[in-house]
Design an enzyme around this catalytic site. Sequence first.
Site, PDB file in Angstrom:
ATOM      1  CD  GLU A   1      -1.700  -2.376   1.680  1.00  0.00           C
ATOM      2  OE1 GLU A   1      -2.603  -3.227   1.809  1.00  0.00           O
ATOM      3  OE2 GLU A   1      -0.503  -2.588   1.989  1.00  0.00           O
TER       4      GLU A   1
ATOM      5  CG  HIS B   1      -5.326  -1.978   6.073  1.00  0.00           C
ATOM      6  ND1 HIS B   1      -4.622  -1.446   5.006  1.00  0.00           N
ATOM      7  CD2 HIS B   1      -4.874  -3.247   6.218  1.00  0.00           C
ATOM      8  CE1 HIS B   1      -3.790  -2.357   4.528  1.00  0.00           C
ATOM      9  NE2 HIS B   1      -3.912  -3.457   5.245  1.00  0.00           N
TER      10      HIS B   1
ATOM     11  CD  GLU C   1      -0.464  -3.917   8.128  1.00  0.00           C
ATOM     12  OE1 GLU C   1       0.406  -4.019   7.247  1.00  0.00           O
ATOM     13  OE2 GLU C   1      -1.682  -3.867   7.871  1.00  0.00           O
TER      14      GLU C   1
END
Length: 276
Positions: A10, A115, A134
Amino acid sequence: MRIYISADMEGITGLVDAHDVQPGGRDYERGRSMMAGDVNAAVRGALAAGATEILVNDAHGPMRNLHPDELHPAARLVRGRPKRFGMLEGLTGEHDAAVCVGYHARAGALGVLSHSFMGHEIEDMWLDGRPVGEIGLAHATAAALGVPVVALTGDDAACTEMTEWDASVVTVPVKYARDRFAAELRPEAEARRAVEEAVAGALTPAPGRPAPPAAEAVLTVRWQSASVAATLLGIPGVTAEDARTVRATGPLPALYRQFGVWMRVASSLTDQPPYC
């Protein structure tokens, strides 16, 4: 010097929405090549700093995004899934440093494709009471193995998140978030040059080892679905904070591996596309 690269998608140069990063998306094939370009820039930087061994882990989604024939020949690739350690598969205490390429901001942040691990299924996460995604969880797990994360690339929101977690990590914004699916892009050549130079600089001189972490950590996850939380309570050591929030205590990296099991349980109970 042995270098480990965890490559997400991403936060790669030029990519802004699901069509760029999901198999079947109309621009996914182009996204895969862009991912290779950023990873190869990091590999070149590591080589310039004297790396003698480089391991790249394809850490996004199906984990089959990088075309092996597009990867720099000096690097070895970990590809496919399942992986016991997911985004950190192959990382060991024998590595001298880790680099995160193409990372993104955590759930709830106004960052490109933001996300935490599972699209919208995970609403919030905390590590020892500290908001985490993350980026922070990868950093903490690497530190538990004695490996410093020295550089991270992604959009500006991801870079800010990394700096707030550990200001010593060198960050490279390859794009600037205008919204969750929109960004101002740095020119491709400029971004790749910045990645290469940053990684080389972060590894020169060779980084030292991080301080040993606490013996145990507490991981808390708030799920979108109460069904997921209720099912996870069947795992020994998992307790409920409320109907949608669970927690577990244990040492990293074992806790990171257990979280991978939580995600497999969640995947078996839900069928939601990410980024919706």
